[in-house]
Design a protein around this motif. Structure first.
Motif, PDB file in Angstrom:
ATOM      1  N   THR A 155       0.829  -1.206   0.000  1.00 19.98           N
ATOM      2  CA  THR A 155       0.000   0.000   0.000  1.00 19.98           C
ATOM      3  C   THR A 155       0.864   1.257   0.000  1.00 19.98           C
ATOM      4  OG1 THR A 155      -0.121   0.252   2.412  1.00 19.98           O
ATOM      5  CG2 THR A 155      -1.697  -1.262   1.364  1.00 19.98           C
ATOM      6  N   LYS A 156       0.285   2.336  -0.498  1.00 21.20           N
ATOM      7  CA  LYS A 156       0.995   3.613  -0.516  1.00 21.20           C
ATOM      8  C   LYS A 156       1.314   4.067   0.907  1.00 21.20           C
ATOM      9  CE  LYS A 156       0.788   8.324  -2.362  1.00 21.20           C
ATOM     10  NZ  LYS A 156       1.284   8.958  -1.115  1.00 21.20           N
ATOM     11  N   GLU A 157       0.433   3.799   1.844  1.00 18.89           N
ATOM     12  CA  GLU A 157       0.654   4.220   3.220  1.00 18.89           C
ATOM     13  C   GLU A 157       1.873   3.508   3.807  1.00 18.89           C
ATOM     14  OE1 GLU A 157      -3.228   5.278   1.927  1.00 18.89           O
ATOM     15  OE2 GLU A 157      -2.277   3.290   1.970  1.00 18.89           O
ATOM     16  N   GLN A 158       1.986   2.204   3.565  1.00 15.48           N
ATOM     17  CA  GLN A 158       3.139   1.450   4.045  1.00 15.48           C
ATOM     18  C   GLN A 158       4.429   1.965   3.418  1.00 15.48           C
ATOM     19  OE1 GLN A 158       1.535  -2.432   2.819  1.00 15.48           O
ATOM     20  NE2 GLN A 158       1.883  -3.160   4.903  1.00 15.48           N
ATOM     21  N   LYS A 159       4.392   2.161   2.114  1.00 13.26           N
ATOM     22  CA  LYS A 159       5.586   2.614   1.407  1.00 13.26           C
ATOM     23  C   LYS A 159       6.022   3.990   1.877  1.00 13.26           C
ATOM     24  CE  LYS A 159       4.838  -0.070  -2.811  1.00 13.26           C
ATOM     25  NZ  LYS A 159       4.732  -0.032  -4.288  1.00 13.26           N
ATOM     26  N   ASP A 160       5.067   4.902   2.038  1.00 18.86           N
ATOM     27  CA  ASP A 160       5.402   6.257   2.484  1.00 18.86           C
ATOM     28  C   ASP A 160       6.006   6.242   3.888  1.00 18.86           C
ATOM     29  OD1 ASP A 160       4.516   7.286   0.099  1.00 18.86           O
ATOM     30  OD2 ASP A 160       2.603   8.030   0.887  1.00 18.86           O
ATOM     31  N   TYR A 161       5.449   5.399   4.765  1.00 22.53           N
ATOM     32  CA  TYR A 161       5.963   5.323   6.125  1.00 22.53           C
ATOM     33  C   TYR A 161       7.421   4.861   6.127  1.00 22.53           C
ATOM     34  CZ  TYR A 161       7.133   3.268  10.603  1.00 22.53           C
ATOM     35  OH  TYR A 161       7.806   2.930  11.746  1.00 22.53           O
ATOM     36  N   ILE A 162       7.719   3.792   5.412  1.00 28.06           N
ATOM     37  CA  ILE A 162       9.082   3.249   5.415  1.00 28.06           C
ATOM     38  C   ILE A 162      10.051   4.208   4.749  1.00 28.06           C
ATOM     39  CG2 ILE A 162      10.536   1.353   4.605  1.00 28.06           C
ATOM     40  CD1 ILE A 162       8.012  -0.430   4.775  1.00 28.06           C
ATOM     41  N   SER A 163       9.628   4.794   3.648  1.00 26.19           N
ATOM     42  CA  SER A 163      10.487   5.750   2.934  1.00 26.19           C
ATOM     43  C   SER A 163      10.776   6.978   3.789  1.00 26.19           C
ATOM     44  CB  SER A 163       9.818   6.159   1.620  1.00 26.19           C
ATOM     45  OG  SER A 163      10.558   7.172   0.975  1.00 26.19           O
ATOM     46  N   ASN A 164       9.751   7.521   4.400  1.00 27.41           N
ATOM     47  CA  ASN A 164       9.913   8.756   5.174  1.00 27.41           C
ATOM     48  C   ASN A 164      10.649   8.521   6.495  1.00 27.41           C
ATOM     49  OD1 ASN A 164       8.505  10.180   3.205  1.00 27.41           O
ATOM     50  ND2 ASN A 164       6.532   9.916   4.222  1.00 27.41           N
TER      51      ASN A 164
END
Length: 231
Positions: A155-164
């Motif tokens: 999910t975009k939410e998971q990806k954004d969390y890990i990236s950020n």
């Protein structure tokens, strides 16, 4: 010098095993280890299985039983950056475990208790040789932090969390634990991940995983052929 190569799935190591000669096979903790030679280079290859525990079991056995001088972890990953698309390659400068979280007791997210580190550094010489092999094949790659956890990140939410949170460029399920085992055993390591899934998540994975895995093998075969440059 002996090089250990670990993949999570059978397709990630089958092509490598096919190139090996004078092979011997043993099984420890349910993991099959194939020892042999590729050209003049001694190699031990294994499919560890998916997830951090299987990966750690495999890496520890490879170090203690086969006394490898270095470990290369190959496979596929999901991109966390617009700079990497499907079939591009992520090369780890550091690995981390994004699902390690003792922050309720005051620790930063990702801190590995006992060694008190978040980012575990890959071996610089191995990373540079891996990048040289990629450049020789005109494969687009990016160096950076690769994040590991026992989750398929879709999910975009998971990806954004890990990236950020961790400034990571790719997410997968084994490299961070392999790096952890190598770090505590003082064994150099490198992590190479072909991008199998982007915005399409699991749909991309089903379509591109096999091709991405084969690409990883081609690069690692060149790396093994040039391993004398690491001395």
């Amino acid at each position: 010098m002996t090089i250990g190569v670990i993949g999570a799935m059978q397709m990630e190591v089958d092509d490598l095993k096919a190139q090996m000669t004078d092979t011997q096979t043993e099984v420890y903790s349910g993991v099959e280890f194939v020892e042999g030679k590729i050209g003049d280079q001694y190699v031990v290859a294994a499919k560890c299985g998916i997830g951090k525990v299987f990966a750690a079991i495999c890496a520890e056995t490879m170090i203690l039983k086969y006394d490898v001088d270095m470990i290369v972890n190959i496979g596929v990953a999901g991109t966390l950056t617009k700079d990497l698309n499907v079939l591009d390659v992520a090369v780890a400068t550091n690995v981390l475990q994004h699902d390690m979280d003792t922050s309720p007791i005051g620790d930063p997210k990702g801190l590995l208790s006992g060694i008190n580190m978040i980012l575990l550094p890959a071996d610089t010489k191995m990373v540079e040789l891996m990048c040289s092999c990629l450049a020789d094949r005109n494969i687009h790659y990016k160096k950076g932090n690769i994040a590991t956890g026992d989750q398929f990140i879709a999910t975009k939410e998971q990806k954004d969390y890990i990236s950020n949170t961790f400034d990571a460029i790719a997410a997968e399920m084994e490299g961070g634990s392999i790096g952890h085992v190598c770090y505590v055993n003082n064994v150099p390591f490198a992590i190479l991940r072909s991008i199998s899934d982007g915005d399409g998540g699991e749909t991309d994975y089903q379509t591109f995983a096999e091709k991405a895995a084969h690409q990883s093998i081609e690069v690692v075969l060149e790396f093994i052929g040039r391993a004398e440059e690491l001395k």
